[in-house]
Write a protein that holds these residues in place. Structure first.
Motif, PDB file in Angstrom:
ATOM      1  N   PHE A   7       3.717   5.655   2.980  1.00  0.00           N
ATOM      2  CA  PHE A   7       3.039   6.917   2.652  1.00  0.00           C
ATOM      3  C   PHE A   7       3.873   8.067   3.207  1.00  0.00           C
ATOM      4  O   PHE A   7       4.925   7.852   3.822  1.00  0.00           O
ATOM      5  N   GLU A  45     -10.967   6.387  -0.267  1.00  0.00           N
ATOM      6  CA  GLU A  45     -11.139   6.966  -1.601  1.00  0.00           C
ATOM      7  C   GLU A  45     -12.583   7.403  -1.843  1.00  0.00           C
ATOM      8  O   GLU A  45     -13.532   6.623  -1.664  1.00  0.00           O
ATOM      9  N   ARG A 101      -1.839   9.489  -3.870  1.00  0.00           N
ATOM     10  CA  ARG A 101      -2.643   9.246  -2.665  1.00  0.00           C
ATOM     11  C   ARG A 101      -1.861   9.525  -1.393  1.00  0.00           C
ATOM     12  O   ARG A 101      -0.676   9.216  -1.284  1.00  0.00           O
ATOM     13  N   ARG A 148      -9.891  -0.918  -2.540  1.00  0.00           N
ATOM     14  CA  ARG A 148      -8.592  -1.596  -2.450  1.00  0.00           C
ATOM     15  C   ARG A 148      -8.316  -2.114  -1.028  1.00  0.00           C
ATOM     16  O   ARG A 148      -7.791  -3.216  -0.866  1.00  0.00           O
ATOM     17  N   SER A 158     -12.106   2.253   1.056  1.00  0.00           N
ATOM     18  CA  SER A 158     -11.941   2.157  -0.397  1.00  0.00           C
ATOM     19  C   SER A 158     -12.000   0.698  -0.817  1.00  0.00           C
ATOM     20  O   SER A 158     -11.792  -0.221  -0.014  1.00  0.00           O
ATOM     21  N   ALA A 162      -0.434   0.027  -4.497  1.00  0.00           N
ATOM     22  CA  ALA A 162      -0.037   1.435  -4.409  1.00  0.00           C
ATOM     23  C   ALA A 162      -0.666   2.209  -5.567  1.00  0.00           C
ATOM     24  O   ALA A 162      -0.787   1.693  -6.682  1.00  0.00           O
ATOM     25  N   TRP A 212      -6.018   7.006   0.244  1.00  0.00           N
ATOM     26  CA  TRP A 212      -5.868   5.598  -0.144  1.00  0.00           C
ATOM     27  C   TRP A 212      -6.887   4.732   0.607  1.00  0.00           C
ATOM     28  O   TRP A 212      -7.498   3.852   0.021  1.00  0.00           O
ATOM     29  N   ALA A 257       0.860  -1.185   0.000  1.00  0.00           N
ATOM     30  CA  ALA A 257       0.000   0.000   0.000  1.00  0.00           C
ATOM     31  C   ALA A 257       0.895   1.233   0.000  1.00  0.00           C
ATOM     32  O   ALA A 257       1.788   1.355   0.840  1.00  0.00           O
ATOM     33  N   ASP A 293       2.046   5.064  -2.586  1.00  0.00           N
ATOM     34  CA  ASP A 293       1.778   6.087  -3.595  1.00  0.00           C
ATOM     35  C   ASP A 293       2.535   5.794  -4.888  1.00  0.00           C
ATOM     36  O   ASP A 293       2.969   4.664  -5.120  1.00  0.00           O
TER      37      ASP A 293
END
Length: 418
Positions: A278, A234, A226, A257, A255, A222, A231, A189, A191
């Motif tokens: 992140f 969303e 975000r 994901r 979200s 990823a 993330w 997870a 960006d």
């Protein structure tokens, strides 16, 4: 490298000519090898290149190793990973690290380096592994070599010339039958600096699987642009801030994901790993991406707690650095580094300081100073035409920093590294 002794094995040298930006592989071959080398140029630019070296041990198991070769005129080595590399004249010596010295019969060991070149960039014609000449591609089926009556004893002084691979006196035994780790999934997870892509920007997460065994499936979720909050939520993060200065959520629904990872049927399974990075977009002053320091730590804790509840082992990673130069020195440029480290301590989660490690790598590669042109030279081979995102060669080296840290910090996922 010329072989002057008649008792040495004949080598079939493969020479690679690489067009700028191209890739290539070279192997030297013979009938009865005790070791094999795959030397792969992974990237090349004007005056510089990156290479991976994979050695297969066809002989007896070893607890330490040294790989040797010679540089052509104009070649040099600037930086290495997974090995300590020294250069004396044209002779290169790569020695194992503390964590990868043991290589069983039939097993592989690999390392990589960046180098310099001028004029031409040929592939070495031969390599040695603990003093024996390596021939044959990795994975080839070896035959039992005949012992040489002139082979030196273990206490003999090594010859300055490579000695032939004599191999064991009996056919090689099967590799050690140590338990094979159970298949797992590594979830990711983050960006854009981590995300999957086939062209710039290429996240380091897209290259991470190449460092792992076939027992690992990588599920990289990823997404570019975000923050940790966008993330996770969303579409439910508004552009309005509350009295605490945090972006207001219109709904606490996760979200798709994150919900997919939490799904009991197709998501997390006990024994899996979750790598979280992140902090690059979270410093935005405006919503929806804005996340304050305390909220950032809180959300890392939410993810770690949910993962642990399902038997998944989380790993926090500080945000990878962009390339920012102060004169001839690369310097740090990301926020949320201390917040990531603090959240790791609060939640009992291992943390890899990729921010510090990436800055150190940029300095080792001498990517500073530069004039802001990220389209040429070593900087252009590492970064897209900005100061933040990676070309494939850069992404691979960043992924290598994470892989090396797993071993160095004794994080259990290291058991699945090649």
């Amino acid at each position: 490298m010329k072989v002057r002794r008649s008792r040495l094995l004949a080598l079939a040298a493969a020479v690679l000519t690489v067009a700028a930006g191209g890739l290539g592989v070279a192997t030297a071959q013979a009938a009865a090898p005790a070791c094999g080398v795959d030397y792969r140029i992974t990237s090349q630019w004007s005056g510089g290149f990156g290479a991976d070296v994979v050695v297969t041990n066809f002989g007896d198991a070893v607890t330490g190793w040294t790989v040797g070769w010679r540089l052509a005129s104009g070649q040099g080595v600037t930086q290495a990973w997974n090995a300590t590399v020294t250069v004396t004249g044209t002779a290169v010596t790569a020695t194992n690290m503390s964590y990868n010295g043991a290589v069983g019969t039939g097993a592989l060991v690999s390392f990589g380096f960046t180098g310099s070149w001028s004029g031409s960039n040929p592939v070495p014609s031969s390599f040695t592994f603990n003093g024996t000449t390596c021939v044959g591609p990795p994975g080839a089926t070896p035959t039992a070599p005949t012992p040489s009556p002139t082979a030196p004893s273990p206490t003999s002084t090594p010859s300055p010339e490579p000695t032939p691979c004599t191999g064991p006196s009996t056919p090689p035994v099967s590799p050690s039958t140590s338990p094979t780790p159970a298949p797992i999934t590594v979830w990711m997870a983050g960006d854009s600096t981590m995300m999957n892509a086939s062209s710039c920007p290429i996240g380091w997460g897209s290259q991470f699987a190449s460092y792992l065994t076939s027992n690992v499936t990588v599920r990289n979720s990823a997404v570019g642009g975000r923050s940790i909050q966008t993330w996770l939520y969303e579409g439910n993060v508004t552009t309005t801030k509350n009295s605490a200065g945090e972006c207001v959520l219109s709904s606490t629904a996760y979200s798709a994901r994150w919900a997919a990872m939490l799904d009991a049927g197709s998501g997390f399974t006990g024994g899996d790993y979750l790598i979280i990075q992140f902090g690059i977009n979270d410093g935005d002053s405006a919503c929806p991406r804005h996340v304050g320091g305390n909220r950032f730590k809180e959300l890392l804790g939410v993810m770690a707690t949910a993962a642990k509840a399902r038997g998944v082992k989380p790993i926090f990673v500080t945000p990878v650095a962009a390339i920012t130069c102060s004169g001839g020195t690369a310097v740090g440029n990301r926020g949320f580094v201390t917040e990531t480290t603090a959240a790791a301590a609060a939640n009992g989660v291992p943390v890899i300081d990729l921010h510090a490690k990436s800055v150190a790598l940029y300095n080792t590669l001498r990517l500073c100073p530069n004039n802001g042109d990220y389209s040429t030279g070593a900087v252009g081979a590492f970064f897209c035409n900005d100061h933040t995102h990676f070309e494939a060669a850069g992404a691979r080296q960043i992924a290598g920093l994470v892989a090396t840290a797993l071993r160095a910090q004794n994080i259990p996922l290291a058991a699945y590294l090649r």
